[in-house]
Design a protein around this motif. Sequence first.
Motif, PDB file in Angstrom:
ATOM      1  N   LYS A   1       0.825  -1.206   0.000  1.00 40.11           N
ATOM      2  CA  LYS A   1       0.000   0.000   0.000  1.00 40.11           C
ATOM      3  C   LYS A   1       0.862   1.259   0.000  1.00 40.11           C
ATOM      4  CE  LYS A   1      -3.913   2.246   2.261  1.00 40.11           C
ATOM      5  NZ  LYS A   1      -3.331   3.604   2.093  1.00 40.11           N
ATOM      6  N   ALA A   2       1.920   1.259   0.808  1.00 38.43           N
ATOM      7  CA  ALA A   2       2.788   2.435   0.872  1.00 38.43           C
ATOM      8  C   ALA A   2       3.458   2.697  -0.469  1.00 38.43           C
ATOM      9  CB  ALA A   2       3.833   2.243   1.963  1.00 38.43           C
ATOM     10  N   PHE A   3       3.898   1.643  -1.137  1.00 44.22           N
ATOM     11  CA  PHE A   3       4.520   1.828  -2.446  1.00 44.22           C
ATOM     12  C   PHE A   3       3.518   2.392  -3.441  1.00 44.22           C
ATOM     13  CE2 PHE A   3       5.569   0.488  -6.730  1.00 44.22           C
ATOM     14  CZ  PHE A   3       6.873   0.933  -6.843  1.00 44.22           C
TER      15      PHE A   3
ATOM     16  N   ALA B   1       2.814   6.082  -2.765  1.00 43.69           N
ATOM     17  CA  ALA B   1       3.941   7.014  -2.795  1.00 43.69           C
ATOM     18  C   ALA B   1       4.155   7.558  -4.207  1.00 43.69           C
ATOM     19  CB  ALA B   1       5.212   6.320  -2.299  1.00 43.69           C
ATOM     20  N   SER B   2       4.920   8.649  -4.279  1.00 43.87           N
ATOM     21  CA  SER B   2       5.274   9.246  -5.560  1.00 43.87           C
ATOM     22  C   SER B   2       6.768   9.574  -5.543  1.00 43.87           C
ATOM     23  CB  SER B   2       4.457  10.512  -5.817  1.00 43.87           C
ATOM     24  OG  SER B   2       4.676  11.465  -4.796  1.00 43.87           O
TER      25      SER B   2
ATOM     26  N   LEU C   1      11.920   2.905  -0.406  1.00 38.92           N
ATOM     27  CA  LEU C   1      12.267   3.181   0.986  1.00 38.92           C
ATOM     28  C   LEU C   1      11.030   3.499   1.821  1.00 38.92           C
ATOM     29  CD1 LEU C   1      15.543   5.248   0.537  1.00 38.92           C
ATOM     30  CD2 LEU C   1      15.321   2.999   1.618  1.00 38.92           C
ATOM     31  N   VAL C   2      10.085   4.209   1.238  1.00 42.83           N
ATOM     32  CA  VAL C   2       8.819   4.467   1.934  1.00 42.83           C
ATOM     33  C   VAL C   2       8.129   3.145   2.276  1.00 42.83           C
ATOM     34  CG1 VAL C   2       6.473   5.368   1.608  1.00 42.83           C
ATOM     35  CG2 VAL C   2       8.448   6.777   1.009  1.00 42.83           C
TER      36      VAL C   2
ATOM     37  N   GLY D   1       6.677  -1.155   6.262  1.00 45.35           N
ATOM     38  CA  GLY D   1       6.730  -2.517   6.784  1.00 45.35           C
ATOM     39  C   GLY D   1       7.278  -2.559   8.189  1.00 45.35           C
ATOM     40  N   LEU D   2       8.308  -1.754   8.433  1.00 42.54           N
ATOM     41  CA  LEU D   2       8.871  -1.688   9.784  1.00 42.54           C
ATOM     42  C   LEU D   2       7.869  -1.106  10.770  1.00 42.54           C
ATOM     43  CD1 LEU D   2      11.430  -2.072  11.539  1.00 42.54           C
ATOM     44  CD2 LEU D   2      12.039   0.289  10.955  1.00 42.54           C
TER      45      LEU D   2
END
Length: 225
Positions: A130-132, A135-136, A144-145, A150-151
């Motif tokens: 989801k974060a990937f 992201a833009s 890295l986002v 995940g962390l």
Amino acid sequence: MTFSIAARCAETGQLGIAISSSSIAVGARCPWLRAGVGAVSSQNITLPALGPQILARLEQASPPVQAIKEVLFSQGYSEYRQVLAIDAGGNTAFFSGEKTLGTHRGVAGKDCVAGGNMLRTPKVVDAMVKAFEDASGLLAERLLVALQAGLAEGGEAGPVHSAALKVVGDLVWPVVDLRVDWADNDPIGELQRLWRSYEPQMDDYILRAIDPSLAPGYGVPGDER
């Protein structure tokens, strides 16, 4: 012992992997990329040979699912392996053998696939995808986002100690190849700091390689430009 994401940028054609692990030097064993071909992460009980062999089949136009299956079958011990792959067209595949360690999961998203083992929760992998997707910016930034997401969702069941970021583009060598081989605390944060230092110089290092006559100097002794 590892969580990772492999992805491509549909605009630039770049391919990349971001990965972190409780083991030392994860970037030396797990991420494998070939410009214009694909990206493969071989993890869990890692066999580094899987990466180049799967990439070779992707280069011969095998779909990622078939490429992983053929290589794992030829090598044996597939029950111990966890592999994720993406090709230059954005097609993805994920495999996790029955003896993969701890809580494990793999999820494919748009132009990405994430997977992990020994996870604190299966939601770690969903958070990365989801974060990937949300992201833009540069592919390296988006990777890295995703790794940080995940962390933040829990990461591994124990602390991570190494991390790596690798990106290939039009050139035969990686345009980004950054590693934290061991950190007692926050290797992902250290990886991000490395990226912040490297990103402003990235294009200059490419130029230095392609046309040294146009390359800027960096003020080091002996460099009088």
